[in-house]
Design an enzyme around this catalytic site. Sequence first.
Site, PDB file in Angstrom:
ATOM      1  N   HIS A 195       2.351  -8.024  -0.962  1.00 48.27           N
ATOM      2  CA  HIS A 195       2.536  -7.436   0.896  1.00 48.27           C
ATOM      3  C   HIS A 195       0.612  -8.249   1.464  1.00 48.27           C
ATOM      4  O   HIS A 195       0.287  -8.430   0.895  1.00 48.27           O
ATOM      5  CB  HIS A 195       1.223  -6.153   0.733  1.00 48.27           C
ATOM      6  CG  HIS A 195       1.851  -4.708   0.561  1.00 48.27           C
ATOM      7  ND1 HIS A 195       3.608  -4.182   1.186  1.00 48.27           N
ATOM      8  CD2 HIS A 195       3.282  -3.977  -0.776  1.00 48.27           C
ATOM      9  CE1 HIS A 195       4.133  -3.427   0.275  1.00 48.27           C
ATOM     10  NE2 HIS A 195       3.277  -3.282  -0.646  1.00 48.27           N
ATOM     11  N   CYS A 243       8.332  -5.454  -2.138  1.00 47.59           N
ATOM     12  CA  CYS A 243       7.946  -4.826  -2.980  1.00 47.59           C
ATOM     13  C   CYS A 243       9.341  -3.759  -3.473  1.00 47.59           C
ATOM     14  O   CYS A 243      10.162  -3.976  -3.465  1.00 47.59           O
ATOM     15  CB  CYS A 243       6.683  -3.338  -1.739  1.00 47.59           C
ATOM     16  SG  CYS A 243       6.119  -2.673  -3.660  1.00 47.59           S
TER      17      CYS A 243
END
Length: 475
Positions: free
Chosen positions: A415, A328
């Site tokens: 994630h 991310c």
Amino acid sequence: MGKALAFVGTMSSVGKSLLAALACRYFSRQGFRVWPFKAQNMSLNALATEEGEMAWAQAYQALAAGRRPSVRMNPLLLKPLAERRAEIIFLGRPEGVLPAGEFRAFRRRYRERVFAVFEEVLAANDLVIVEGAGGLAELNLLDGDLANYELLRTFRVPYVLIGDIDRGGIFPQIWGTYALLPELREQSLGFVVNKFRGDPGLFEEGMELLARRTGKPALGLLPYLPDHFLEEDSASLPLSAGFRKREALRIAVLAYPYLSNFLDFDPLRQEEGVEVVFTRDPRTLAEAHLVILPGSRNVGESLRWIREQGLEDLLREKARRGFLFGLCGGFQILGETLEDPEGLEFGGRLEGLGILPHRTLFRRPKRAGRLEDRPGFPFWSEPLSGFEIRYGRSFLGQREIVSLASERVFGTYLHGIFFQDRFRHSFLAYLREALGLPAVPPLSYQKRVEGLLDRVLARPEWAAFFRRLEDLWPG
């Protein structure tokens, strides 16, 4: 109407999350339909379900209770953005930014909405296990304290008070909390002294003194657990200046400012033959086989810090001779440019590290939910699913991408992928083969977590605590 039982602390990081998870598992095994609940959480460890964002701790507690994670387990989530500002997440969805000076008004504004959710989950379950936040007796914060004082008083929830002897001052912690809040004393089932090291007989007199002074039962003297896997406060995250297991696969997570979702890497920590450290130490980063750039809630500040610490060349060398993984915000940092014209995180334009050839643009709306990609990693050719929490969109040329990789550098917005056993095992096997390290039998993360919880519950001190608690609990 279901019943509730709360676990509140004398301060932060006393073990509330773990005790609540253990209570979820214990009472669910007694045949109760259990629901974990934390009214308000401030954390950068978030999970995105189909409903939206929630705190990781309540997701672990859901696993312990045999339930699917739900945003109604953590209706109000605050995610720090920078000094004195936080993003407001209610029932999984962003509802603006909380600036400095408006905290009390904000809590009053959300009180009825949060309590309405609590009433719903009370009605739908046999037992709601409530986790408090911070310390119960924060006198300057009692007005509107949704997670502790207001919830306990409004719903007359019985509670267990938890103190941390490892950090010292256990007498003022326990005795002081009861003395400062006499109006809540009657609701307390008793107290526990957590994180004790050494011979329990050495503190028998201390437990007796506390019980006598407070007038409340001493429910247990609980041992320090080095395998604690539910620490979600980055302020309590231990930073390392070296590896202890020279023969292990060495993984360093770069602990830059505003790191988020560091629990993404807990499954790696649980693997045999792997040592994971969180560090800012250049020598430790250089010694690592793999350096992970984690998520960041202010990627601009994290990137600036990397440059201020002089770590750019070290990371570029790791890309040539070791391995890098950006997740991310870390994926964004690995790219060529980052642009934030709306000021959603840092504002303006920044040069990335240029280790991967993508550019990132920050723009509304925020994306939070399930996500699937075929990442093209050299060790994984199948579709891969996870979740996303981001404003940034990354592009390779004109094509928007979710993941990007070379032979030694991997980046993705997904994630939660390390919680998937097959993916994690493939990744670790790829690293071990490239490094000439021996293969290690794979493990199931869920079974590992459940095994840890069950082993703790089987220990005499914890088993005695829950038996005593069950005897006292009015439900």
